[in-house]
Design an enzyme around this catalytic site. Structure first.
Site, mmCIF file in Angstrom:
data_model
loop_
_atom_site.group_PDB
_atom_site.id
_atom_site.type_symbol
_atom_site.label_atom_id
_atom_site.label_comp_id
_atom_site.label_asym_id
_atom_site.label_seq_id
_atom_site.Cartn_x
_atom_site.Cartn_y
_atom_site.Cartn_z
ATOM 1 N N ASP B 18 66.409 16.624 2.963
ATOM 2 C CA ASP B 18 66.029 17.024 4.323
ATOM 3 C C ASP B 18 66.105 18.522 4.539
ATOM 4 O O ASP B 18 65.155 19.147 5.005
ATOM 5 C CB ASP B 18 66.931 16.335 5.360
ATOM 6 C CG ASP B 18 66.604 14.859 5.512
ATOM 7 O OD1 ASP B 18 65.971 14.280 4.600
ATOM 8 O OD2 ASP B 18 66.980 14.280 6.546
ATOM 9 N N ARG B 98 81.537 19.831 13.444
ATOM 10 C CA ARG B 98 80.367 20.602 13.876
ATOM 11 C C ARG B 98 80.704 21.981 14.443
ATOM 12 O O ARG B 98 79.987 22.943 14.187
ATOM 13 C CB ARG B 98 79.567 19.789 14.899
ATOM 14 C CG ARG B 98 79.022 18.465 14.366
ATOM 15 C CD ARG B 98 78.478 18.588 12.981
ATOM 16 N NE ARG B 98 77.760 17.400 12.538
ATOM 17 C CZ ARG B 98 77.424 17.174 11.273
ATOM 18 N NH1 ARG B 98 77.777 18.035 10.320
ATOM 19 N NH2 ARG B 98 76.756 16.093 10.955
ATOM 20 N N ASP B 127 74.679 15.348 17.016
ATOM 21 C CA ASP B 127 75.013 16.533 16.229
ATOM 22 C C ASP B 127 74.213 17.752 16.642
ATOM 23 O O ASP B 127 74.728 18.868 16.659
ATOM 24 C CB ASP B 127 74.839 16.234 14.741
ATOM 25 C CG ASP B 127 75.940 15.331 14.243
ATOM 26 O OD1 ASP B 127 77.048 15.385 14.811
ATOM 27 O OD2 ASP B 127 75.705 14.559 13.301
ATOM 28 N N SER B 182 72.139 6.252 6.671
ATOM 29 C CA SER B 182 72.277 7.658 6.986
ATOM 30 C C SER B 182 73.771 7.962 6.998
ATOM 31 O O SER B 182 74.531 7.313 7.709
ATOM 32 C CB SER B 182 71.666 7.917 8.373
ATOM 33 O OG SER B 182 71.967 9.213 8.806
#
Lengths: 407, 407, 407, 407
Positions: B18, B98, B127, B182
């Site tokens: 990705d 994050r 996210d 995922s």
């Protein structure tokens, strides 16, 4: 010290040594008539033997009642709608039974013309507070005799001496042994205090636990069960409809088999001290986990978060003895308002102390929308570009602050 | 649509498909220089391979950093002081990583003269919000490119086609397979979303889990460990001093071995949808239980209850992406103020998914006073008659109300 | 009843009738040495006369102290950072003075080798709780004598008789009258209880109020003042730097002149009863309004909202006597963390009981951004289309629920 | 940009310039039928003129409704039961009117077969959010056109040009002047934004205020009124029964005469910016003060404190547009549960901007017990020695901590 004059006392009477001594002591010290009240709230002991003992002590008004359904329906179930847990660990098994006993004590006092109630809780614990505050909330003029706060029999030795002297019968347990722990039990749990638990660094002996298998000895194969919820309450297990008390008894049975629901904690009492307690709450442990799972599918996010923020206070109210208070009723109104949509099924796997959620569904009320949540193409159900504005406006206050303060 | 003009972009780059596609896409669409940033936060994959890939894509400024200690010390540890848990179940494993990434992205942007950052989070998830709000809080003028919200490659198929067309290398996993889920991982946890989890009634395949043994396959013998706390943080395991990242890595190892820390939940995303996620947080699950036990012995009751009431909001702030907000800092100040006394040891028994507390002690800060709590004669340490006044005044408001309202 | 043995008592001594009787009573009943402690906390009466009276009573250790600066700096100012107000109306004027007195009592006890403290608060009020809990928090072994809870002099008549019998001097007020109200005063406020206030339907006589003009008699022309804030505290009035106590005295003077700060309320005491009280808090009323205005310009929205949600609990802690508790310190840490940016000026108009904010500014910390907020063209500072995504995602959970539930 | 296809739009239509331009613009840009909806919610302007204007614009379905009673009964009254106030100052006058308008918009859409609604709120404000979230909560599939977020007429000049070009009639005010402020009004309040208010250091011109006299010009003699409460709502003024809308209109009249209810504040918008607003809420200001006084006599202490802690969140929900959300309904359930006992009378004195409580009584529900609260001998109604135990147990946790930590 001269005793306050009382006309008749309703005593919460288990039939055990302590309350048998209290019964005699009340008769002697207060020279008044005593009414005994013995309730089956699922403690797992026969209540009928209390009748013969009371009769032997000359009691004329003897109340023996099976309150198991009322206990679970009107107290345990409403509390579990709130996901109540005290100090992150304690499922309030003792706390939630006290208001029901207090309610019946004052009701029986009214029925029998008694002006006083009495109980066997000590002066150091929470239970005296729970009995008395709930009783006073329901009948503000009731008098209360708490012998443990009045008398001088503050050790087991003295209590035995008093029993011997006054002819109070002292039974041995059928197996000839007596637990060294101070215990309390009802349909929701059994608790242990005292003895080796008084050192919080020491693990209790494995023989202490009574309701649950040691996880090490529990079945090696997980068991699946399915619970059905209606308005936040369990109405069926594996599709079989059951009454509230039946549900809890059955979950205790299954949970106990799989070693579920042991807790060993240090808690903060309302009277100001820390104490160590061990608890077995097999059914309740399953119920808490399952209810959260049912809510996770059906409850709105903000409703769920509001419940989470109110919960610690709600739990503390019950722990401290304020079930029949206006503030508990306000919180209950908010909680119950949220539960109409908590309908569906939860599947659980039980295994050696673990309660694992493996599925939840709700035909009528699921808010899980696969077409939106999917990682695959959602055919326009959700417009990802909306997130840009969402983020920018949520960050606006922080950006303004950053600019002004030279970040 | 015409692209906004950017001079240089710092990309959060994993080296996977990705972000490799994003790297190429940024170069093409924005015609700008790209700086790659790859961090080791304990995700368990090599970060160095990202260097070669970035170089192959023509990147000149490549940042590869080991942030594990900073991650645990400055983010995970402060969060665990709060006993933070989102919606009763989620230990915030993704959420807490994050802000650190966002912080480094904007710092590197400042160092390299870049005006823009970019990340590979989708437009449906949390996210993107966490990256962007935290970045904007730290540097309000930063531009952000979120390719998943802009482009048309919204299915895996289209992504693969783009990769093929633009020469982006697509690796097979070493074992030739690719997880259908995922996933996200860091030193605190690994998460799974999508695929068969999209039906919340379905249990995921047992092959999904990667960090923990199935409890059924875990050792048949419990293991005991002892954790040492100082000011609310773990500083040693079994008496051996360790750094924060060492502690967490070791607890992950032990916990994983014993099948600890699996969670299967439906959660409420900040962007408004419900989603199903599975998590393995072995070390964190141990830490939460142990920290509560340490606090149970050392923390004042009202301090503990205040923490419990603030916790859901604190957890939600982290979940929603507000680590670098004034309100999180206010709550942290309150929490940290309480932790100075959280010192001592906790003993745990780990067994097939269970974390059982079996002892807690604190030479310096235990508030457990055996002389008061004892069931035996306390030699006057506590005056039981005090409870009478305590109960009567606490009930006074309810008695007055009862009298007035004719109860 | 036999008195507990004490070696020396530190008495909070005002020099008035009640504490003079207590002084004699302590000497007689406990046969112990008494240390007197008299503090100037701005009650507006001379403290030196207490020295002569204490000497006349044979006291050897006499403490007379001016605590006004400490009182405002360390107690009043921190409390006003929180915008604390109890039950929506009460500015906590009495409550906030008690912890300081308690602190000095136990400090003086340590200095003089006394094992006991004593005060003149009654057994029905909050002040006994505030004195004693704060004292016990600071020195857990201190003994406390609360004569009002022990003796039999529970009416004014009996008290006068005791004074006459034991030669305690009873002064007349200089003007020959005595207020029929029970009063308390310090630099923050003066309070009135009892007498005609005991019927909450009756308005008190206009002669009761002492610190403020009746608004009807206040000047017909508004007065403007400008307050300067630094980190949440007032540091100057009309540009003139002042110490904390100077600020409060000056605001009392100006506010009193303009009839500001009267309150007539029914409040809930910690000991469980409702009571009627009237208060004059001229300076505090101005400070509360001005501080909120200063925060409105400089404080982040979520920080401000968090403060608003924590405030009632913070106020209740102070009201109930828990200043020196860990939970108050936790809340103070959170509040103080927020105040670093509360810098600037507020302009107020004072007029016949009204405090009107007419301007607020902050060179360093204003978060008011005219370029964004303007109703005119903002030249792109704010993108109105961002609101679309913001609204859509905030509504998403409600839309999903509406769809599922057939709205 | 191509417009989304819509079949019919219900427009919230005031008849003023802005919504008249929007009406024409919708017809032109979307080429669809428009239904106009004009409501009298007490804004003080005739609504019938909107009919002729709509007819002139060719509208066939014209809704003109008097919603004043519904507005006060179902929105204002429930909100005042909560003592709701946003950020300590704002009585939510605009916020509380929006859900009612949103509700009628979607109901009319259903009645007329429209798939879309439209409003004249700008893209920077809170009102767009309130209209749209409430509408989407009630009818999740409704389409919304917010012209201010779509068009290019973002200044008054461009708007006038559009009106001239398309023949939209532009009226002058009867007195030939136009207020330079952006205003909103309903039965609860009138608000002002923009113009000289955009500098928060500047006091607005005295000509701005429309509903209240300047306190300086208000009557020199105080006026007394008596309000009667039933279950938390006002049902009579000075003994005269009135409907909810009558009550509010009358209190506005009296309050306005006495200069009551002006506020000049900087507030935090949900969309992330600070803005300055001035408000006149004469009746609401009286209602808030009186309701608190009625509660002070009749509400249990802990119920009152719980309400105070929940209030800021409740107010924020209304401010942000979440009236029709499950979390607002939960809080309302808790609040309403508490109000059954809020019955009685409050006497107020109104004078030059001041609302002074001078009496409160409740025959049925007063919890004020003179026999307990009295400063005179209470004949045993309260046992002062109870306070000793109360204090000792409340201090126990602090004493234990003090001993352990060597204080």
């Amino acid at each position: 010290m001269a005793r306050e004059s009382v006309n008749k006392v309703v005593l919460a009477y288990s039939g055990g040594l302590d309350t048998s001594v209290i019964l005699t002591w009340l008769q002697e010290e207060y020279d008044c008539e005593v009414v005994t009240f013995t309730a089956d709230i699922g403690q797992g002991e026969e209540v009928e033997p209390a009748r013969a003992k009371a009769e032997a002590a000359g009691i004329k008004e003897i109340y023996i009642e099976d309150l198991r359904e009322e206990f679970v329906r009107d107290f345990v179930y409403p509390m579990f709608r709130a996901n109540a847990i005290y100090e992150g660990e304690y499922l309030l098994g003792t706390s939630i039974a006290r208001p029901l006993i207090a309610k019946r004590l004052v009701e029986i006092a009214s029925e029998t013309g008694a002006d006083t109630i009495s109980h066997g809780a000590t002066g150091k614990g929470n239970d005296q507070v729970r009995f008395e505050i709930n009783a006073l909330a329901l009948r503000p003029d009731i008098k209360i005799i708490a012998p443990w706060r009045e008398w001088v029999l503050l050790s087991r030795e003295k209590l035995m001496a008093y029993a011997a002297e006054h002819g109070v019968p002292v039974e041995q347990k059928r197996d000839g042994t007596k637990s060294p722990y101070s215990m309390d039990a009802n349909l929701l749990h059994i608790s242990y205090e005292g003895y080796d638990l008084e050192d919080p660094w020491v693990e209790p002996g494995s023989g202490m636990w009574r309701w649950t298998r040691d996880p090490v000895d529990a079945p090696n194969t997980p068991q699946e069960i399915e619970l059905t919820y209606r308005a936040g309450d369990i109405t069926a297990i594996d599709g079989k409809p059951m009454s509230p008390a039946e549900v809890l008894a059955e979950l205790n049975r299954i949970g106990g088999e799989h070693g579920i629901g042991r807790a060993d904690i240090v808690e903060n009492r309302y009277v100001g001290m820390k104490s160590r307690g061990c608890y077995e709450t097999p059914g309740g442990t399953i119920m808490l986990k399952a209810h959260r799972a049912m809510e996770s599918l059906t409850l709105d996010r903000e409703a769920a978060h509001l419940k989470d923020e109110l919960m610690p206070r709600y739990a503390t109210l019950i722990y401290n003895g304020y079930w029949f208070s206006p503030e508990r009723m306000m919180l209950q109104a908010a909680i119950d308002e949220s539960q109409r949509v908590v309908n569906g099924q939860v599947r659980l796997k039980l295994y050696k102390g673990n309660v694992l959620v493996v599925g939840r569904q709700s035909d009528s009320d699921s808010l899980f929308d696969e077409s939106i949540a999917t990682f695959e193409d959602d055919a326009g159900a959700y417009d990802q570009s909306d997130a840009t504005g969402f983020i920018k406006l949520n960050a606006l206050r922080l950006r303004v602050a950053g600019r002004r303060r030279g970040r």
